[in-house]
Scaffold this active site. Structure first.
Site, short mmCIF file in Angstrom:
data_model
loop_
_atom_site.label_atom_id
_atom_site.label_comp_id
_atom_site.label_asym_id
_atom_site.label_seq_id
_atom_site.Cartn_x
_atom_site.Cartn_y
_atom_site.Cartn_z
N HIS A 382 2.11 -1.78 11.56
CA HIS A 382 1.74 -1.79 10.16
C HIS A 382 3.00 -1.66 9.30
O HIS A 382 3.84 -0.80 9.55
CB HIS A 382 0.79 -0.64 9.84
CG HIS A 382 0.47 -0.51 8.38
ND1 HIS A 382 0.76 0.62 7.64
CD2 HIS A 382 -0.12 -1.38 7.52
CE1 HIS A 382 0.36 0.44 6.39
NE2 HIS A 382 -0.18 -0.76 6.30
N SER A 383 3.14 -2.57 8.32
CA SER A 383 4.24 -2.50 7.37
C SER A 383 5.58 -2.55 8.12
O SER A 383 5.85 -3.48 8.87
CB SER A 383 4.10 -1.24 6.51
OG SER A 383 5.03 -1.23 5.46
N LEU A 384 6.43 -1.53 7.92
CA LEU A 384 7.73 -1.51 8.59
C LEU A 384 7.58 -1.47 10.10
O LEU A 384 8.43 -1.98 10.84
CB LEU A 384 8.55 -0.32 8.10
CG LEU A 384 9.95 -0.15 8.70
CD1 LEU A 384 10.83 -1.35 8.38
CD2 LEU A 384 10.59 1.14 8.21
N SER A 386 5.63 -3.20 11.86
CA SER A 386 5.54 -4.57 12.36
C SER A 386 6.93 -5.20 12.47
O SER A 386 7.20 -5.96 13.41
CB SER A 386 4.66 -5.41 11.44
OG SER A 386 5.24 -5.53 10.14
N PHE A 561 0.05 -5.90 10.62
CA PHE A 561 -0.79 -5.56 9.48
C PHE A 561 0.09 -5.39 8.25
O PHE A 561 1.02 -4.57 8.26
CB PHE A 561 -1.56 -4.26 9.73
CG PHE A 561 -2.56 -4.31 10.84
CD1 PHE A 561 -2.92 -5.50 11.43
CD2 PHE A 561 -3.16 -3.14 11.30
CE1 PHE A 561 -3.85 -5.54 12.46
CE2 PHE A 561 -4.09 -3.16 12.32
CZ PHE A 561 -4.44 -4.36 12.90
#
Length: 766
Positions: A382-384, A386, A561
């Site tokens: 998720h976010s960073l 990923s 995500f």
């Protein structure tokens, strides 16, 4: 309640003195010296049975139902939910296992795995411990009696010794048929048993303990219930024992993962619960057939390692932080600075090592506890998180099946062997030309001497020739510049001794610096169209140079995500991803995002720049598009129909005026009217034959978007909720944190996982 379970009379310790006050006119039973209430009742019942042994009637042969049956216990555990402690029940399967272990346990501790084998309960200690992550142990209680005040949201279990005394009094009242009795406990609590269905507890006015919710409730009676079946509580369903797939979930910036500032552990728990619910609704038939078990999700926490005492970065940042707007600055230091830490060579190495080692640790521990697991594994970021996974997967090696290994820094990154040639051709997707080059007795060394005419003479087509020549040039530049390469500008390099000035560069150092500069310029120019391979352009495009550890397994899929991967790659200088590129050890990649997510960016435009592809619309878990999206599309079609009707009328008038053949003008496509389509949609006939996102056709032909996802689509967009469509900016932050509770996202993961197992989901009837 004929379960036949014997009541547990609690631990062996001095029982509190119970004063029994008779509130009715019925005389109290004669006390028997030296006997407990249970022994008194048992003695009286035995006497009654002996005196009436020969006075039964032959007509009544049916045995009379027993008046008293032991209460069936249920096990609970305490959990802190939004800064409040709540007692939550185990599933019936876990509770039965705990009860069985408790009844057979001796003096030695017994450990029972619960909640999908993610926790261990020490039965004698009455504590629950997390297996895969750090978490404070939670108290566990064998519960039989419960109370609830006026302001309590749910029933609270009594302590086990308190419940035992209540059960003793209840058995006496039921056996003797005597009610309206008052029990006074040493701490001052009074419990009145009016009848089997009305039992109340009264607190003394001066009592202050943890049971009292507020001072105003001290004089109010509390409702008392016996057994979990008589209280309103939602007992969770047990989880299937069979695990089909394992997923590791990596969080983004900061310690909190959603809008309620919950940890990665709590958010993954919600995602797991949504997954189990969807398995029960969309895979019910195959689950009943035993073909489907469940998917396990495990959280990967790296924030605590970065901000812990080991790095000391928080103390260093705090010394230079301004004292004003302290709360905002603390939030910035704790969350947003993670982005800058990841672009720092020192802390980027810490983050990457932490993520890889934590994933490998969870993987090893999971296999120890599930030795018969044979399924595949995937990763979610998720976010960073990923971006961290993207960089890790990009730098995996095909032959790696173990953890990080030390490599020789002086080793040639492209050894001059025939096997290296085969690896190079596989990397470029040109395996079919290996036989041709082998027949000509070419290896990497001799291939570097070839010109385009030589490759054309071997019958290699133009496209593969260009790729091979590009690889040769890149390798030549790397060999010329790898010795003495300077990663920082000379003015930023630290001298070995800070008290002395650095010596002036020699001719060889100047030549090495010049070669390094030329290499950077070359890689910066080539990175616009080159394959994503940080081994070739980790200098010159903004990516820090670190050692990437190896994962202990090859993931089947990578789900991102709300990912900023596309933005980071663009900022690093990469404008195009080679369509032939794929992760070395991961076959599938899904970029999932909310349309209002301010942090999310697309990937497909970097691969297919000459086509305007809309992202794949993720279907709603209930099977249709959301109503407001269908209405928006209907209005769009209505506008198009009106436009076509106006143009059609103008065409007819123009034909009549100039007397031109109708075939000379373009034909207007015949369509059903907007009114007809609207009526069909209202009646339910106009529902799409395929759920959105189930087809990957674009303009009548199959769309192939590179090899990052095996040729399939990569970008998948969620459908915004109706309330979110009113104001995109108001829900921007929330949309970046919505994935953990998104049933549509969870269903997409399940669909992609089980499709590869040959199991298709069924849309439930609404």
């Amino acid at each position: 309640m004929s379960d036949g379970l014997e009541p547990d009379w609690g631990p062996s310790k001095p029982a509190p003195t119970i004063v029994v006050q008779e509130l009715s006119d019925t005389p109290a039973p004669t006390p028997l010296d030296g006997k407990t209430p249970v022994e008194q009742v048992s003695s009286m019942v035995n006497d009654m049975s002996l005196s009436s042994t020969f006075s039964f009637e032959l007509v009544d042969t049916e045995p009379a139902p027993p008046l008293y049956q032991p209460v069936k216990p249920h096990w609970f555990y305490i959990r802190c939910v939004e800064s409040k402690e709540q007692w939550l029940p185990f599933s019936r399967e876990d509770s039965d296992r705990l009860e069985q272990a408790s009844s057979t346990a001796g003096k030695e501790e017994v450990v029972v795995a619960v909640e999908g084998d993610r926790y261990d309960v020490k039965v004698l200690e009455r504590r629950k411990y997390a297996v895969y992550w750090d978490q404070a142990p939670a108290e566990v209680r064998r519960c039989t009696w419960f109370f609830k005040g006026d302001k309590d949201a749910r029933y609270v279990p009594y302590p086990e010794d308190f419940s035992t005394r209540l059960e003793d009094a209840y058995m006496i009242a039921v056996t003797l048929g005597e009610w309206k009795r008052e029990l006074e406990f040493p701490a001052g609590e009074r419990v009145i048993l009016h009848n089997p269905k009305l039992i109340m507890q009264y607190q003394p006015v001066t009592l202050q303990d943890e049971w009292v919710s507020s001072p105003s409730e001290q004089t109010r009676p509390r409702t008392v219930k016996r057994g979990v079946d008589n209280i309103i509580t939602e007992i969770p369903d047990g989880e299937p024992e069979t695990i089909d797939h394992l997923v590791f979930m990596v969080h983004g910036i900061g310690p909190a993962c959603d809008i309620r500032f919950r940890s990665i552990i709590q958010c993954v728990n919600d995602f797991r619960i949504a997954s189990l619910s969807l398995l029960g609704s969309h895979y019910r038939r195959v689950q009943e057939q035993g073909r489907v078990g469940r998917v396990e999700f495990l959280p990967v926490n790296w924030h605590s390692a970065l901000h812990g005492d080991a790095t000391g970065v928080d103390q260093d940042i705090q010394r230079i932080t301004l004292p004003s707007i302290s709360r905002l600055r603390h939030f910035t230091n704790d969350t947003l600075l993670d982005l800058f830490f990841y672009n720092s060579p020192t802390y980027c190495q810490t983050i990457v090592d932490t993520v890889a080692s934590e994933v490998n640790r969870l993987h090893s521990l999971f296999l120890q506890r599930h030795p018969h697991f044979t399924g595949e594994m995937s990763v979610v970021g998720h976010s960073l998180g990923s971006l961290i996974l993207f960089d890790l997967l990009t730098n995996q090696k095909m032959e790696s099946g173990a953890a990080d290994r030390d490599e020789d820094p002086n080793a040639d990154p492209c050894p001059l062997t025939l096997d290296a040639l085969e690896q190079a051709l596989c990397r470029m997707g040109l395996q079919e030309h290996l036989a041709t080059l082998r027949k000509a007795e070419l290896d990497l060394d001799s291939l570097a001497l070839c010109e385009e005419e030589d490759l054309a003479g071997l019958g290699i087509p133009l496209g593969p020739r260009k790729k091979i020549l590009h690889f040769i040039r890149t390798r030549r530049w790397l060999q010329e510049g790898q010795h003495g390469m300077v990663l920082l500008a000379p003015g930023l390099q630290a001298s070995p001794d800070p008290t002395k000035h650095a010596p002036s560069p020699t001719n060889s150092q100047e030549q090495s610096l010049e070669a390094s500069v030329r290499l950077r310029q070359f890689l910066r120019a080539q990175s616009k169209t080159s394959v994503i391979d940080y081994e070739y352009f980790d200098v010159g495009i903004g990516q820090v140079s670190i050692n990437y550890p190896q994962l202990a397994f090859h993931p089947q899929a990578f789900f991102a995500f709300g990912s900023p991967i596309g933005m980071f790659l663009t900022v690093r200088g990469l404008k195009r991803i080679d369509p032939n590129y794929s992760f070395p050890t991961c076959k599938n990649f899904y970029n999932i995002y909310h349309p209002f997510d301010p942090v999310a960016y697309r990937i497909e435009p970097m691969i297919v720049s000459d086509a305007d592809l809309e992202p794949m619309l993720i279907p709603h878990h209930k099977g249709r598009k959301r109503m407001h999206l269908e209405l928006k599309e209907s209005l769009t079609r209505m506008s198009a129909d009106l436009k076509n009707n106006v143009l059609g009328s103008f065409r007819t008038a123009w034909q009549s005026l100039v007397r031109m053949p109708a075939a000379a003008l373009p034909q207007v496509e015949e369509r059903e009217t907007t009114a007809e389509r609207a009526m069909l949609e209202i009646e339910g006939v106009g529902e799409h034959p395929e759920s959105p996102g189930s087809s990957e056709e674009e303009d009548g032909h199959q769309v192939k978007v590179g090899m990052l996802n095996g040729g399939r689509r990569i970008d998948y967009v969620l459908q915004e909720a109706p309330i979110e469509s009113f104001n995109e900016y108001l829900f921007a932050i929330q949309s970046h944190l919505c994935y953990w509770e998104s049933e549509d996202t969870a269903l997409l993961l399940l669909k992609e996982i089980y499709d590869k197992l040959g199991v298709a989901f069924e849309q439930p009837q609404q």
